[in-house]
Enzyme design. Structure first.
Site, PDB file in Angstrom:
ATOM      1  N   SER A  21     -33.893  13.741  46.759  1.00 33.11           N
ATOM      2  CA  SER A  21     -34.471  14.958  46.049  1.00 33.11           C
ATOM      3  C   SER A  21     -33.970  16.273  46.332  1.00 33.11           C
ATOM      4  CB  SER A  21     -36.485  14.297  46.317  1.00 33.11           C
ATOM      5  OG  SER A  21     -36.615  12.971  46.597  1.00 33.11           O
ATOM      6  N   CYS A  22     -33.477  17.131  45.604  1.00 32.90           N
ATOM      7  CA  CYS A  22     -33.209  18.392  45.407  1.00 32.90           C
ATOM      8  C   CYS A  22     -34.698  19.168  45.012  1.00 32.90           C
ATOM      9  CB  CYS A  22     -31.749  17.933  45.003  1.00 32.90           C
ATOM     10  SG  CYS A  22     -30.739  16.222  45.832  1.00 32.90           S
ATOM     11  N   THR A  23     -33.425  20.164  44.990  1.00 33.01           N
ATOM     12  CA  THR A  23     -33.971  21.615  44.284  1.00 33.01           C
ATOM     13  C   THR A  23     -32.664  22.183  44.072  1.00 33.01           C
ATOM     14  OG1 THR A  23     -35.970  21.301  45.630  1.00 33.01           O
ATOM     15  CG2 THR A  23     -35.344  23.026  44.027  1.00 33.01           C
ATOM     16  N   GLU A  40     -29.347  16.407  41.168  1.00 33.93           N
ATOM     17  CA  GLU A  40     -30.181  16.485  40.612  1.00 33.93           C
ATOM     18  C   GLU A  40     -31.958  15.491  40.872  1.00 33.93           C
ATOM     19  OE1 GLU A  40     -34.304  18.414  41.738  1.00 33.93           O
ATOM     20  OE2 GLU A  40     -32.458  19.693  41.714  1.00 33.93           O
TER      21      GLU A  40
END
Length: 468
Positions: free
Chosen positions: A6-8, A97
């Site tokens: 779970s990235c940004t 992402e």
């Protein structure tokens, strides 16, 4: 070890940046204690075979692979997860992402159990491309041939442009060119909005429109809104995803009013001011500072309402900066912050280096302090125990170290003038090591300061006669 993270992400066009750089960056979020390495993958003349340890996905790779930087896992038991890098053609890639498609589109085009996953993408794409657009095309062909095993967003950049590609279902995807004067912040949602099928600024899977029309997902007289047709818009999004986009956009375009739960935040925006690499760091290290949503602020009444951009399970954060008007080995910088971006240091490594320092190439489980990853994690854990107490000291070491790193980059830039290709590679290698030394020295001293101060912050303290 989960195979989804779970990235940004952030992408910045060349005219949105202060110096003409194209930049892409991302927090790699998966587990709070799961070391990453930084390596140089050398060029390969012979064709190789790649076989995924996560699935049975396998393919023969082309000959003449380019050199590239990469940030693999400490173990390949679950796959390589190289995640991000810059190749010797000056192309950057960050993958992925993680995203979510809605049930209706997945019913008609489900994921492929043995399809391509995040863990393989950098390895099978980045060494074989000479432009950002070529990266989209190669990955798109792989999805068409093998299918995708999950929904993902993938970032590509070269010295002229940045592209964001979203794989939504087993075989359908869209990619959009980031306007040169704009940026995008993406947070675990399908983000691309209206697709112009006649524009060269978009690429897409074969049969995408027919698929959407056949299954009553889209009517041809209406705009093709990829986010609405393929994505999600749920309570989970408004807690976990859209607030992070809001947090990034409020930093870079504060003139635009918005709410953290808004479902219509734009995919791309113009910044209020030209952006520096430090602005990308600030977004990736953000946790709603100066708002009522900051989980580190004891006075914030909604400090845990929304998921922040920077959080404990970030393995590493990177910004891949492609600078203009410099020779390749020095022009492109792989900025890497090991551990939590808010509590670490973005260190610049030149993409043309032939090797990186030993402590960036080691470290696993159990923890060991001969590893750069664990050194930065140690500082972060000490900070966590008394975040507000140490926040000013943290900011001071980050800013002072960054100033020294910028000066070091300027020295390397100046020294690169007129050098041969081999001398440029040697300069990139020694200058990268020098940058790691600057940060290592500053943060080891800072960690010892944290340790010393923390000894008197124990809950076992008791006020008594100083002489007893």
């Amino acid at each position: 070890m989960p195979i989804r993270s779970s990235c940004t992400s952030i992408l910045i066009g060349k005219n949105a940046s202060a110096d003409g750089s194209v930049m892409i960056g991302r927090n790699e979020d998966s587990k709070a204690a799961w070391p990453k390495h930084l390596v140089v993958r050398p060029a390969q003349a012979k064709a190789q075979t790649f076989t995924s340890k996560a699935t049975a996905f396998s393919l023969t790779l082309p000959a003449n692979a380019l050199q590239y930087t990469a940030t693999p896992e400490w173990t390949d038991e679950f796959g390589v997860f190289e995640e991000a890098g810059i190749n010797s053609a000056g192309v950057a890639m960050s993958a992925t992402e993680s995203a979510y498609a809605n049930a209706r589109v997945l019913a008609y085009d489900p994921f492929v159990a043995q399809g391509i996953l995040e863990e393989a993408m950098v390895t099978v794409v980045l060494p074989y491309i000479t432009s950002a657009k070529a990266g989209v095309q190669r990955l798109g062909k792989l999805v068409a041939a093998y299918g995708a095993g999950e929904a993902n967003g993938v970032l590509f950049a070269d010295h002229d442009e940045a592209w964001y590609m979203e794989i939504a279902t087993g075989h359908h995807w869209v990619a959009a060119r980031i306007p040169d004067d704009q940026y995008a912040v993406v947070a675990n949602q399908l983000a691309i909005q209206t697709v112009d099928f006649a524009s060269p600024d978009f690429m897409f899977s074969a049969g995408l429109r027919d698929f959407a029309q056949k299954h009553d997902l889209w009517q041809p007289q209406t705009p093709f809104d990829f986010r609405r047709i393929f994505g999600t818009d749920s309570e989970f999004d408004r807690i976990y995803n859209t607030p992070r986009v809001f947090d990034g956009q409020r930093r870079l375009t504060p003139s635009r009013p918005a709410e953290p739960t808004a479902s219509d935040l734009p995919f791309t925006l113009r910044p209020d001011l030209p952006l520096h690499v430090e602005d990308a760091f600030a977004v990736l290290g953000s946790h709603y500072q100066e708002t009522n949503y900051d989980p580190t602020d004891p006075n914030a009444t909604e400090g845990h309402r929304f998921r922040p951009i920077s959080l404990a399970r970030t393995q590493e954060a990177h910004v891949l900066q492609l600078r203009p008007q410099l020779p390749y080995p020095i022009a492109d910088i792989h900025w890497l912050a090991l551990g939590v971006a808010a509590e670490s240091q973005f260190v610049p490594f030149f993409a043309g280096a032939t090797a990186f320092p030993d402590d960036y190439r080691r470290g696993g489980l159990p923890a060991g302090l001969d590893s750069a990853y664990w050194q930065y994690k140690l500082a972060g854990v000490l900070i966590d125990a008394h975040f507000k107490r140490f926040s000013r000291d943290l900011d001071a070491v980050q800013q002072q170290t960054h100033a020294k790193l910028l000066a070091s980059i300027a020295q390397a830039d100046q020294a690169s003038a007129g050098l041969s290709a081999s001398d440029l590679a040697a300069l990139a290698t020694t200058a990268s090591a020098a940058n790691a030394d600057i940060a290592r020295s500053a943060w080891q001293a800072f960690t010892m300061q944290l340790l010393q101060t923390s000894t008197d912050l124990s809950p076992l303290n008791f006020n008594t006669d100083a002489n007893l």
